[in-house]
Every structure is written in C-alpha cells, then in structure tokens.
Design a protein around this motif. Sequence first.
Motif, PDB file in Angstrom:
ATOM      1  N   ARG A 176       0.832  -1.205   0.000  1.00 51.16           N
ATOM      2  CA  ARG A 176       0.000   0.000   0.000  1.00 51.16           C
ATOM      3  C   ARG A 176       0.872   1.264   0.000  1.00 51.16           C
ATOM      4  O   ARG A 176       0.518   2.283  -0.615  1.00 51.16           O
ATOM      5  N   ALA A 177       2.024   1.199   0.647  1.00 50.02           N
ATOM      6  CA  ALA A 177       2.906   2.375   0.692  1.00 50.02           C
ATOM      7  C   ALA A 177       3.613   2.590  -0.644  1.00 50.02           C
ATOM      8  O   ALA A 177       3.752   3.731  -1.101  1.00 50.02           O
ATOM      9  N   ALA A 178       4.084   1.534  -1.308  1.00 50.17           N
ATOM     10  CA  ALA A 178       4.811   1.676  -2.591  1.00 50.17           C
ATOM     11  C   ALA A 178       4.414   0.518  -3.483  1.00 50.17           C
ATOM     12  O   ALA A 178       5.103  -0.520  -3.513  1.00 50.17           O
ATOM     13  N   PRO A 179       3.361   0.649  -4.244  1.00 43.19           N
ATOM     14  CA  PRO A 179       2.888  -0.478  -5.057  1.00 43.19           C
ATOM     15  C   PRO A 179       3.860  -0.875  -6.148  1.00 43.19           C
ATOM     16  O   PRO A 179       4.096  -2.078  -6.358  1.00 43.19           O
ATOM     17  N   GLU A 180       4.450   0.089  -6.857  1.00 41.74           N
ATOM     18  CA  GLU A 180       5.326  -0.257  -7.972  1.00 41.74           C
ATOM     19  C   GLU A 180       6.575  -0.981  -7.495  1.00 41.74           C
ATOM     20  O   GLU A 180       6.984  -1.992  -8.067  1.00 41.74           O
ATOM     21  N   ILE A 181       7.144  -0.459  -6.488  1.00 42.78           N
ATOM     22  CA  ILE A 181       8.376  -1.085  -5.961  1.00 42.78           C
ATOM     23  C   ILE A 181       8.068  -2.475  -5.414  1.00 42.78           C
ATOM     24  O   ILE A 181       8.802  -3.446  -5.653  1.00 42.78           O
ATOM     25  N   THR A 182       7.012  -2.585  -4.732  1.00 40.44           N
ATOM     26  CA  THR A 182       6.645  -3.901  -4.164  1.00 40.44           C
ATOM     27  C   THR A 182       6.343  -4.892  -5.260  1.00 40.44           C
ATOM     28  O   THR A 182       6.734  -6.071  -5.203  1.00 40.44           O
ATOM     29  N   ARG A 183       5.637  -4.414  -6.335  1.00 41.08           N
ATOM     30  CA  ARG A 183       5.320  -5.312  -7.439  1.00 41.08           C
ATOM     31  C   ARG A 183       6.596  -5.765  -8.135  1.00 41.08           C
ATOM     32  O   ARG A 183       6.751  -6.935  -8.480  1.00 41.08           O
ATOM     33  N   GLU A 184       7.544  -4.829  -8.366  1.00 40.84           N
ATOM     34  CA  GLU A 184       8.807  -5.187  -9.003  1.00 40.84           C
ATOM     35  C   GLU A 184       9.595  -6.185  -8.147  1.00 40.84           C
ATOM     36  O   GLU A 184      10.168  -7.143  -8.660  1.00 40.84           O
ATOM     37  N   ARG A 185       9.597  -5.941  -6.868  1.00 40.69           N
ATOM     38  CA  ARG A 185      10.326  -6.866  -5.992  1.00 40.69           C
ATOM     39  C   ARG A 185       9.694  -8.258  -5.996  1.00 40.69           C
ATOM     40  O   ARG A 185      10.382  -9.278  -6.004  1.00 40.69           O
ATOM     41  N   LEU A 186       8.391  -8.313  -6.003  1.00 37.95           N
ATOM     42  CA  LEU A 186       7.719  -9.601  -6.048  1.00 37.95           C
ATOM     43  C   LEU A 186       8.026 -10.332  -7.345  1.00 37.95           C
ATOM     44  O   LEU A 186       8.237 -11.555  -7.363  1.00 37.95           O
ATOM     45  N   TYR A 187       8.058  -9.563  -8.455  1.00 37.87           N
ATOM     46  CA  TYR A 187       8.354 -10.182  -9.739  1.00 37.87           C
ATOM     47  C   TYR A 187       9.771 -10.735  -9.745  1.00 37.87           C
ATOM     48  O   TYR A 187      10.021 -11.866 -10.180  1.00 37.87           O
ATOM     49  N   ARG A 227      13.227 -17.363  -7.896  1.00 44.37           N
ATOM     50  CA  ARG A 227      12.863 -18.658  -7.350  1.00 44.37           C
ATOM     51  C   ARG A 227      12.609 -19.689  -8.435  1.00 44.37           C
ATOM     52  O   ARG A 227      12.961 -20.857  -8.313  1.00 44.37           O
ATOM     53  N   VAL A 228      12.007 -19.212  -9.581  1.00 41.90           N
ATOM     54  CA  VAL A 228      11.706 -20.144 -10.677  1.00 41.90           C
ATOM     55  C   VAL A 228      12.956 -20.496 -11.438  1.00 41.90           C
ATOM     56  O   VAL A 228      13.233 -21.655 -11.743  1.00 41.90           O
ATOM     57  N   LEU A 229      13.756 -19.455 -11.804  1.00 39.09           N
ATOM     58  CA  LEU A 229      14.931 -19.684 -12.648  1.00 39.09           C
ATOM     59  C   LEU A 229      16.104 -20.293 -11.904  1.00 39.09           C
ATOM     60  O   LEU A 229      17.031 -20.795 -12.528  1.00 39.09           O
ATOM     61  N   SER A 230      16.084 -20.263 -10.588  1.00 39.77           N
ATOM     62  CA  SER A 230      17.220 -20.810  -9.842  1.00 39.77           C
ATOM     63  C   SER A 230      17.319 -22.317  -9.983  1.00 39.77           C
ATOM     64  O   SER A 230      18.407 -22.880  -9.843  1.00 39.77           O
ATOM     65  N   SER A 231      16.232 -22.970 -10.272  1.00 42.45           N
ATOM     66  CA  SER A 231      16.238 -24.420 -10.416  1.00 42.45           C
ATOM     67  C   SER A 231      16.062 -24.850 -11.862  1.00 42.45           C
ATOM     68  O   SER A 231      15.723 -26.002 -12.124  1.00 42.45           O
ATOM     69  N   ALA A 282      24.208 -25.080 -18.267  1.00 40.60           N
ATOM     70  CA  ALA A 282      23.720 -26.089 -19.218  1.00 40.60           C
ATOM     71  C   ALA A 282      22.231 -25.965 -19.411  1.00 40.60           C
ATOM     72  O   ALA A 282      21.497 -25.485 -18.558  1.00 40.60           O
ATOM     73  N   VAL A 283      21.802 -26.401 -20.576  1.00 46.67           N
ATOM     74  CA  VAL A 283      20.384 -26.347 -20.922  1.00 46.67           C
ATOM     75  C   VAL A 283      19.709 -27.618 -20.446  1.00 46.67           C
ATOM     76  O   VAL A 283      20.176 -28.726 -20.711  1.00 46.67           O
ATOM     77  N   ARG A 284      18.626 -27.491 -19.716  1.00 44.76           N
ATOM     78  CA  ARG A 284      17.850 -28.651 -19.306  1.00 44.76           C
ATOM     79  C   ARG A 284      16.626 -28.757 -20.182  1.00 44.76           C
ATOM     80  O   ARG A 284      15.776 -27.867 -20.182  1.00 44.76           O
ATOM     81  N   GLY A 285      16.574 -29.799 -20.907  1.00 45.33           N
ATOM     82  CA  GLY A 285      15.406 -29.995 -21.761  1.00 45.33           C
ATOM     83  C   GLY A 285      15.387 -29.049 -22.930  1.00 45.33           C
ATOM     84  O   GLY A 285      14.348 -28.910 -23.603  1.00 45.33           O
ATOM     85  N   GLY A 286      16.477 -28.374 -23.252  1.00 44.33           N
ATOM     86  CA  GLY A 286      16.494 -27.500 -24.418  1.00 44.33           C
ATOM     87  C   GLY A 286      15.652 -26.249 -24.249  1.00 44.33           C
ATOM     88  O   GLY A 286      15.196 -25.675 -25.236  1.00 44.33           O
ATOM     89  N   ASP A 287      15.448 -25.812 -23.005  1.00 47.37           N
ATOM     90  CA  ASP A 287      14.605 -24.632 -22.798  1.00 47.37           C
ATOM     91  C   ASP A 287      15.379 -23.381 -23.223  1.00 47.37           C
ATOM     92  O   ASP A 287      16.544 -23.195 -22.853  1.00 47.37           O
ATOM     93  N   ALA A 288      14.770 -22.500 -23.993  1.00 44.86           N
ATOM     94  CA  ALA A 288      15.345 -21.197 -24.362  1.00 44.86           C
ATOM     95  C   ALA A 288      14.506 -20.122 -23.735  1.00 44.86           C
ATOM     96  O   ALA A 288      13.285 -20.069 -23.936  1.00 44.86           O
ATOM     97  N   VAL A 289      15.090 -19.341 -22.905  1.00 43.78           N
ATOM     98  CA  VAL A 289      14.346 -18.328 -22.160  1.00 43.78           C
ATOM     99  C   VAL A 289      14.718 -16.953 -22.711  1.00 43.78           C
ATOM    100  O   VAL A 289      15.881 -16.622 -22.815  1.00 43.78           O
ATOM    101  N   ARG A 290      13.748 -16.186 -23.082  1.00 48.19           N
ATOM    102  CA  ARG A 290      13.938 -14.824 -23.580  1.00 48.19           C
ATOM    103  C   ARG A 290      13.748 -13.860 -22.424  1.00 48.19           C
ATOM    104  O   ARG A 290      12.676 -13.842 -21.816  1.00 48.19           O
ATOM    105  N   VAL A 291      14.820 -13.156 -22.156  1.00 44.80           N
ATOM    106  CA  VAL A 291      14.788 -12.270 -20.993  1.00 44.80           C
ATOM    107  C   VAL A 291      14.722 -10.835 -21.511  1.00 44.80           C
ATOM    108  O   VAL A 291      15.441 -10.459 -22.425  1.00 44.80           O
ATOM    109  N   GLY A 292      13.943 -10.036 -20.908  1.00 45.67           N
ATOM    110  CA  GLY A 292      13.817  -8.637 -21.295  1.00 45.67           C
ATOM    111  C   GLY A 292      12.368  -8.190 -21.220  1.00 45.67           C
ATOM    112  O   GLY A 292      11.467  -9.001 -21.423  1.00 45.67           O
ATOM    113  N   ARG A 293      12.173  -6.951 -20.913  1.00 45.83           N
ATOM    114  CA  ARG A 293      10.808  -6.450 -20.807  1.00 45.83           C
ATOM    115  C   ARG A 293      10.598  -5.371 -21.855  1.00 45.83           C
ATOM    116  O   ARG A 293      11.452  -4.520 -22.081  1.00 45.83           O
ATOM    117  N   GLN A 294       9.489  -5.478 -22.515  1.00 47.35           N
ATOM    118  CA  GLN A 294       9.174  -4.501 -23.561  1.00 47.35           C
ATOM    119  C   GLN A 294       8.777  -3.192 -22.910  1.00 47.35           C
ATOM    120  O   GLN A 294       8.073  -3.165 -21.921  1.00 47.35           O
TER     121      GLN A 294
END
Length: 401
Positions: free
Chosen positions: A310-321, A327-331, A389-401
């Motif tokens: 409630r105090a800083a929605p944008e910052i909190t949303r970015e931190r959550l993202y 957490r997802v990409l670490s494994s 190393a690639v697991r399962g041949g996954d290609a991840v596109r990183v970047g935000r439009q």
Amino acid sequence: MAWNQPGNDGQDRDPWGSGNKGGNSGGNKDGRKRGASDLDDLFRKLSSKLSGKKGGGGGGDGGDKQPLQISGRIGILALAAVVVVWAGSGFYTIKESDRGVVLRFGEYSGVVGPGLNWKPTFIDRVIPVNVETVREQATNGMMLTSDENVIRVEMNVQYRVTDPAEYLFSVTNPDNSLRQALDSAVRGVIGQSAMEQVLTTNRAFIRDVTQRDLEATIAPYKMGITLLDVNFQAARPPEDVKAAFDDVISAREEEQKTIREAHAYRNEVLPLAKGNAQKMIEESEAYKASVVFKAEGEVASFAKMLPEYRAAPEITRERLYIDTMERVLSSTRKIIANDKSNSMLVLPLDQLIRGSGDNAAPKTGLPSKVMNSNTSNSSSTAPVQQSGAVRGGDAVRVGRQ
C-alpha cells in the motif's frame, strides 16, 4: 546192651520171652513184662543223656553208658543240622519291581519289600506281585449307537497294581473282572452317542467318559489296581457302508482344512490392511497439518507485505516479480539470448549442451531457429551468452518490452 547177663539166677530176661525153654505161657508173659521195664529204663537213660543229667535207674555198667552217650551226640548233631537246613531254606529274594505278600498258615500276614528276606519254611508262604509293570486289557466288538447304527469299536485300558493284597484276595480274577468292566463301560458310552460323533468329533470326550465310568465301576470291588489311561484305538462302520462313511469323513476333513486356510489368510491380510489404513490416516493427518501450516504462513507473510504494498505499489510489485523469477529460474537450466537486433539467430543447442562440461543431456526438441518478425533474407550468427547447461532444451527470452 545184653539182654541176658550172668548171675540172673537162671532167669531169661528176653523181653519177648524167646528164651523160655519150657515154652509155657506164664514164662512168656514174665519175659514181656521184664522187656517193657527195660525199654522204660533205656528211654529214661536216653532222655537223661540229652538233658545233660546222669541217668539213674538201672543196674548197667560203664560199657552200657558209652553207646548211649554216642547216640545222644549223634541225635543232637542231626537235630542241629535239620535246624540249620530249615533256617537256610527260609531265605528268599524279592525283585525290585515286585512286592511279596506273606501268608502264614494260609492267612494274610503282610507285605514285604524288595531285597533279601527270610521266612519260616512250612509256616509262611510268599507270593510275589509285580507292581511296576504297566498292564493292559482290551475290548472290541460290534456296538449299537444311540441313532440305531452298528459300529465296531476297539478300546484298551492301561493300569498298574498298587495294592498287592487287594489284588490277590479281593477279587478272584481281577484282570478278567477289569476287562468285563471295560467292555460294559464302553458299550454304555457308545450306546449314548451318535454314530457320527463316535467316528469323527467326540472321540476324546468318549474316552474321558469311559475312563470315568470304569473307575466308578471298579471302585467298590477294591481290586488294588489304578487306571493310568484309556485309549480309544479304532471305531469304524460295518464293511457294507464303510466306503460311504469314508467319503463323509474325507469331506469333513476337507471342510476343516478350508476353514483353517481361510483363518490363516484372514490372519495374514487383516493386520496388513489395518497397518495400511493406519498409515494412510497418519499421512493424511501430516498432509493436513502441512497444508494448514503453509497456508497460515502465507497468510502471515501477506499480512506483513500488505502495508508495504500500500505504501509503494510499484516497488513492491517489481520486488515480487524479481523474487518470483529468481525462485523459478534458480532451479532451471537456461540460455539467455538478445533478440532486439533484426537478425536471425541459429542456436546450435546440441553443441552448446555437449560443450557445457556437464554430463550428456537429452536432446531438447526445440526449434533450431529463432526468428524475429522483422527479419529479412539476411542471416547471421549472433553471439550467445551461456549461463549454465540447458535442461530440456529450454530457451528463455529475458527482457521487458
């Protein structure tokens, strides 16, 4: 001893009167009287010698006393020998397993134990009785049951003699009496039982009842015996129906076998099922507790994060993202590529996987070309930054439009 001695005034002292020359009857009678008195003197002297006293009567010299002394000594020795032989003949031995019943002049006197004993011969008589050996009497025959069937029963009884005196004198023939009592008891018990019970289920009960009835029957007679066991040896139907009864017995045994197998299977499966059920209950309780605690934790975390949002929605949303992506990409094994240029990227994923230094990974199955929507016929190979190393041949596109 001389019957006629010198100086007898010519009188013939022959006790039978044979020396009477005249042959008259009066002289013969006088000779007989004198002979009787001489015999009396002889017996008096013999009794005096045996009693140790000097004999009195008589008019004999020392030559007459010496034969009497010799004959007395011989008599004493003969009497002593007879006494020794009589005493020695009274020794006898009773075996360890026997007891001796003593009869004195034909009347019961007592019981002697095993070992060396003595009895006065011609007065006592000893009858040994075995009290250790287990004896046996048997009975068999066709018997009628309560359901009017006829079966052949064989049964025997084992017993031991415990009172030798009663065994010998209470009953004339105790063994035969016991056999008759056994036959009577068996017939009475079989007559009160059904044929099927005798042949199959009630054999032990019939044996116990027979032993009890037999003991009650022989108790008043005081036979001096004790029953050890009654054995129910055999019970079979007549030959005409034996095959049918064998089938019945076989079916009953098969029934009992099936029942026992069912009980064994139940005893095997039931504890296992109870264990599995208890295991599932415990796992469910643990999962329930885990989910509840996890939900409570997330609620508590959200409750703490809500004021910050409630105090800083944008910052909190970015931190959550960022936290979520971390957490997802670490494994996840990944390949990072820049797709902002207007060039076609051809990624040799197989070579990248082999050159990653890890163990051989499976082929990815992803498309080998990644194309931009504004790409024309020109093609080039763009540098690729690999971050693992690639697991399962996954290609991840990183970047935000």
